[in-house]
Write a protein that holds these residues in place. Structure first.
Motif, short mmCIF file in Angstrom:
data_model
loop_
_atom_site.label_atom_id
_atom_site.label_comp_id
_atom_site.label_asym_id
_atom_site.label_seq_id
_atom_site.Cartn_x
_atom_site.Cartn_y
_atom_site.Cartn_z
N GLU A 30 0.97 -0.77 -0.40
CA GLU A 30 0.12 0.15 0.09
C GLU A 30 1.06 1.11 0.02
N LYS A 68 3.14 -11.36 5.35
CA LYS A 68 4.26 -11.44 4.41
C LYS A 68 3.15 -12.11 3.14
N TYR A 81 -3.63 -2.44 -7.86
CA TYR A 81 -2.52 -1.84 -8.60
C TYR A 81 -1.59 -1.55 -9.32
#
Ligand code: PRT
Ligand code: ZN
Length: 283
Positions: free
Chosen positions: A71, A89, A117
């Motif tokens: 993020e 993770k 993303y």
């Protein structure tokens, strides 16, 4: 007062709160509150969606925050990376349908990729000189190829199970991620001091994870061999037993080494091996 932003609900919420709790910071556990004050420390918790944490820290609404590195990279806000926390993770990877032939990144030239993303992926393809169309979608990215929306996906992968169950295969790992503590860049000295104490506590907790405390009785003539089996932070503690021919050795070992080391110790004549959990390791 330090305001720390945590994910309100989701994968990072529980471990973030546990880290504060284990650091001795008591937080009221009222799920509906946006802001919770600690009863025993100069700390208050601001609960946000993880997407909003980098911005909140950058503009000083919160001084620090716990959020996934993915993020932080995607949002692009200027925050300071203070500490890697070792949980949450995962990796951000490109994946394509299993039946496709893949040789190298050129595969993506002229293709369409679905992702939540887009900034990380745009930067990656630019660096690699790949000309690919990026479709930004908010969720359920993994179904985009099967419904004919895109040729591939770029998403978070952890166990890989989601990819397999959607007939996809991971072909390129673009970045590794984990939960991190990030901080605002313009903090007063007083706030920096409170935060560095907090980081010290986090370190002590994180360091002890995956470690066990071992106590073992060793015949004195075998101490040198035992020292080779059990290397430790400085050197193991040795205490004489009532029986003058024996000593007790105490040290810390990795959890995955417990059985192998115990067997080696038994084979040199060691007895009474105790393995204990470790809560904190303060150096
Ligand atoms: O509501 P809010 O916006 O706060 O939460 P969110 O839904 O955006 O995020 P959340 O709670 O799902 O995840 C928070 C953070 O956890 C992420 O930003 C990552 O840093 C980290 N993390 C670690 C993961 C995973 N592992 C993970 N496996 N985030 C998501 N996943 C999802 C992934 O999107 C995919 O759908 O799990 C699936 C893949 O898992 P595997 O195990 O099948 O590969
Ligand atoms: Zn989110």
């Amino acid at each position: 007062m330090i305001r720390i932003a945590l994910q309100a609900k989701g994968r990072l919420n529980e471990e973030s709160l546990a880290l504060l709790r284990e650091s001795g910071i008591k937080i009221e556990e009222s799920k509906r509150k946006l802001l919770s004050k600690s009863g025993n420390s100069p700390i208050e918790v601001l609960y946000l969606r993880d997407d909003d944490i980098p911005h909140a820290v950058c503009n000083g609404i919160a001084y620090v925050g716990i959020v996934g590195m993915n993020e932080v990279a995607e949002r692009g806000f200027d925050v300071e990376l203070l500490y890697k926390l070792g949980f949450g993770k995962c990796r951000l990877s490109l994946a394509i349908p299993q039946n496709e032939k893949y040789e190298n990144l050129d595969y993506f030239n002229g293709k369409k990729v679905a992702t939540s993303y887009p900034n990380i992926l745009t930067k990656y393809f630019r660096e690699k000189s790949i000309d690919c169309t990026i479709e930004q979608i908010a969720g359920s990215v993994e179904i985009a190829p099967s419904i004919g929306m895109t040729d591939a996906i770029f998403d978070i992968v952890s166990s890989g199970g989601t990819l397999v169950s959607n007939g996809l295969v991971e072909v390129e790992k673009v970045m590794e991620s984990e939960a991190v503590l990030v901080g605002n860049r313009e903090l007063s000295e007083e706030k920096k001091e409170i935060i560095s104490k907090l980081i010290f506590r986090f370190e002590s907790i994180i360091r002890s994870r995956g470690k066990k405390y071992i106590l073992v009785n060793i015949p004195n003539e075998k101490i040198d061999v035992a020292l080779e089996i059990l290397p430790s932070m400085k050197s193991p503690t040795l205490l004489p037993l009532a029986d003058k021919n024996w000593s007790a050795m105490h040290t810390v070992i990795d959890e995955d080494e417990i059985w192998e080391k115990s067997e080696q110790l038994k084979s040199i004549g060691a007895e009474d091996i105790l393995i204990l959990s470790m809560e904190k390791m303060i150096l």
